[in-house]
Design a protein around this motif. Structure first.
Motif, PDB file in Angstrom:
ATOM      1  N   TYR A   1     -10.027 -11.532  -0.741  1.00  0.00           N
ATOM      2  CA  TYR A   1     -10.969 -12.311  -1.529  1.00  0.00           C
ATOM      3  C   TYR A   1     -10.735 -12.162  -3.028  1.00  0.00           C
ATOM      4  O   TYR A   1     -10.948 -13.110  -3.789  1.00  0.00           O
ATOM      5  N   SER A   2     -10.325 -10.983  -3.449  1.00  0.00           N
ATOM      6  CA  SER A   2     -10.074 -10.761  -4.874  1.00  0.00           C
ATOM      7  C   SER A   2      -9.095  -9.614  -5.043  1.00  0.00           C
ATOM      8  O   SER A   2      -9.022  -8.708  -4.213  1.00  0.00           O
ATOM      9  N   LEU A   3      -8.330  -9.662  -6.128  1.00  0.00           N
ATOM     10  CA  LEU A   3      -7.388  -8.600  -6.476  1.00  0.00           C
ATOM     11  C   LEU A   3      -7.298  -8.577  -7.999  1.00  0.00           C
ATOM     12  O   LEU A   3      -6.662  -9.433  -8.608  1.00  0.00           O
ATOM     13  N   ASP A   4      -7.985  -7.619  -8.596  1.00  0.00           N
ATOM     14  CA  ASP A   4      -8.149  -7.587 -10.057  1.00  0.00           C
ATOM     15  C   ASP A   4      -7.535  -6.337 -10.657  1.00  0.00           C
ATOM     16  O   ASP A   4      -7.446  -5.286 -10.004  1.00  0.00           O
ATOM     17  N   LEU A   5      -7.145  -6.442 -11.922  1.00  0.00           N
ATOM     18  CA  LEU A   5      -6.573  -5.320 -12.652  1.00  0.00           C
ATOM     19  C   LEU A   5      -7.360  -5.074 -13.924  1.00  0.00           C
ATOM     20  O   LEU A   5      -7.648  -6.002 -14.691  1.00  0.00           O
ATOM     21  N   VAL A   6      -7.706  -3.808 -14.154  1.00  0.00           N
ATOM     22  CA  VAL A   6      -8.331  -3.383 -15.409  1.00  0.00           C
ATOM     23  C   VAL A   6      -7.459  -2.282 -16.002  1.00  0.00           C
ATOM     24  O   VAL A   6      -7.073  -1.347 -15.295  1.00  0.00           O
ATOM     25  N   GLU A   7      -7.130  -2.390 -17.273  1.00  0.00           N
ATOM     26  CA  GLU A   7      -6.306  -1.382 -17.945  1.00  0.00           C
ATOM     27  C   GLU A   7      -7.047  -0.832 -19.146  1.00  0.00           C
ATOM     28  O   GLU A   7      -7.608  -1.582 -19.944  1.00  0.00           O
ATOM     29  N   GLN A   8      -7.086   0.488 -19.278  1.00  0.00           N
ATOM     30  CA  GLN A   8      -7.730   1.119 -20.425  1.00  0.00           C
ATOM     31  C   GLN A   8      -7.058   2.448 -20.734  1.00  0.00           C
ATOM     32  O   GLN A   8      -7.035   3.360 -19.898  1.00  0.00           O
ATOM     33  N   ASP A   9      -6.486   2.543 -21.911  1.00  0.00           N
ATOM     34  CA  ASP A   9      -5.908   3.791 -22.418  1.00  0.00           C
ATOM     35  C   ASP A   9      -4.929   4.428 -21.439  1.00  0.00           C
ATOM     36  O   ASP A   9      -4.953   5.640 -21.194  1.00  0.00           O
ATOM     37  N   GLY A  10      -4.072   3.619 -20.853  1.00  0.00           N
ATOM     38  CA  GLY A  10      -3.036   4.147 -19.971  1.00  0.00           C
ATOM     39  C   GLY A  10      -3.407   4.221 -18.511  1.00  0.00           C
ATOM     40  O   GLY A  10      -2.542   4.458 -17.661  1.00  0.00           O
ATOM     41  N   MET A  11      -4.672   4.037 -18.187  1.00  0.00           N
ATOM     42  CA  MET A  11      -5.100   4.065 -16.787  1.00  0.00           C
ATOM     43  C   MET A  11      -5.280   2.635 -16.280  1.00  0.00           C
ATOM     44  O   MET A  11      -6.059   1.864 -16.850  1.00  0.00           O
ATOM     45  N   LEU A  12      -4.541   2.282 -15.239  1.00  0.00           N
ATOM     46  CA  LEU A  12      -4.663   0.968 -14.610  1.00  0.00           C
ATOM     47  C   LEU A  12      -5.418   1.127 -13.294  1.00  0.00           C
ATOM     48  O   LEU A  12      -5.118   2.035 -12.505  1.00  0.00           O
ATOM     49  N   GLU A  13      -6.385   0.256 -13.086  1.00  0.00           N
ATOM     50  CA  GLU A  13      -7.120   0.242 -11.822  1.00  0.00           C
ATOM     51  C   GLU A  13      -6.951  -1.125 -11.170  1.00  0.00           C
ATOM     52  O   GLU A  13      -7.339  -2.140 -11.739  1.00  0.00           O
TER      53      GLU A  13
END
Length: 247
Positions: free
Chosen positions: A172-184
């Motif tokens: 249903y969804s596949l999202d990426l969040v990046e902050q200060d070197g950490m990718l989720e």
């Protein structure tokens, strides 16, 4: 019979996954079943919503267990958290309808995968994320991720040992969040094959490194060829984050 729904968190580093094996102390299911048996004096089996792999963590695993004797939810929760090791926690116990089934009644599941993307290691996260030294192209990863959304035959993303006859799943969804070197990377779907999420993340990492072009992903899925997927991400970066059920 009295049916209880357990919401569980665990650090998977020390365990061979959720599903009980011959050695009950090596799996999450085995540890919890042993604890409930000590409490009730009954030989029981718990049913988990998701059979997480060895080394995979859970923020929101759900299981149900049927026992003959009635217990208060407070008594069960207190005993389990006293008996279980500190890397397994039961965060909620509910008495539910006898028909509730943790696996069959789940409508969708969300996993999150954590990647530490810096040249230097992060000592405090090394057991809870995958370290990728080379810089990842976030835009390429997002472009690649879009191709996985929808209903597909994910044979190429299933482990060769998978016993599932039907490899069709819907993401249903596949999202990426990046902050200060950490990718989720956060993925939600109606179900996942054995190793499927880690293999998808492996493809996305390959896309971020320029080893796979995002527009090649539909052809990889259609090929059903496991050799084309770009490898499999490490277990320690993966977390079962949430499970939703039928009303």
């Amino acid at each position: 019979m009295n049916n209880y729904k357990l919401t569980i968190q665990y650090d998977g580093n020390r365990y061979k996954g959720w599903q009980r094996l011959g050695d009950s102390d090596s799996t999450i299911q085995g540890k919890i079943e042993k604890a409930i048996s000590v409490l009730t004096g009954e030989a029981i089996e718990i049913i988990g919503s998701s059979r997480t792999d060895a080394g995979v963590h859970a923020l929101h695993q759900v299981a149900n267990v049927k026992i003959a004797q009635p217990l208060t939810t407070e008594r069960m929760m207190s005993f389990l958290n006293h008996y279980l090791p500190p890397d397994i926690s039961v965060i909620q116990v509910e008495q539910v309808d006898e028909r509730f089934h943790a696996r069959f009644h789940a409508t969708d599941k969300t996993y999150v995968y954590k990647i530490w993307n810096r040249e230097y290691s992060q000592p405090f996260l090394r057991k809870y994320s995958m370290h990728v030294v080379k810089p990842l192209d976030v835009l390429k990863i997002k472009e690649a991720a879009a191709h996985f959304i929808g209903e597909h035959d994910f044979t190429a993303y299933a482990n060769a040992k998978s016993k599932k006859k039907d490899s069709v799943r819907t993401i249903y969804s596949l999202d990426l969040v990046e902050q200060d070197g950490m990718l989720e990377l956060r993925v939600t779907g109606n179900g996942f094959l054995y190793n499927m999420v880690r293999k998808i993340v492996g493809t996305l990492i390959a896309a971020g490194l320029g080893e796979i072009q995002p527009d090649h992903i539909p052809a990889i899925i259609a090929s059903k060829d496991r050799a084309q997927t770009g490898g499999m991400a490490d277990a320690e970066g993966l977390y079962l984050e949430h499970i939703r059920f039928k009303e």
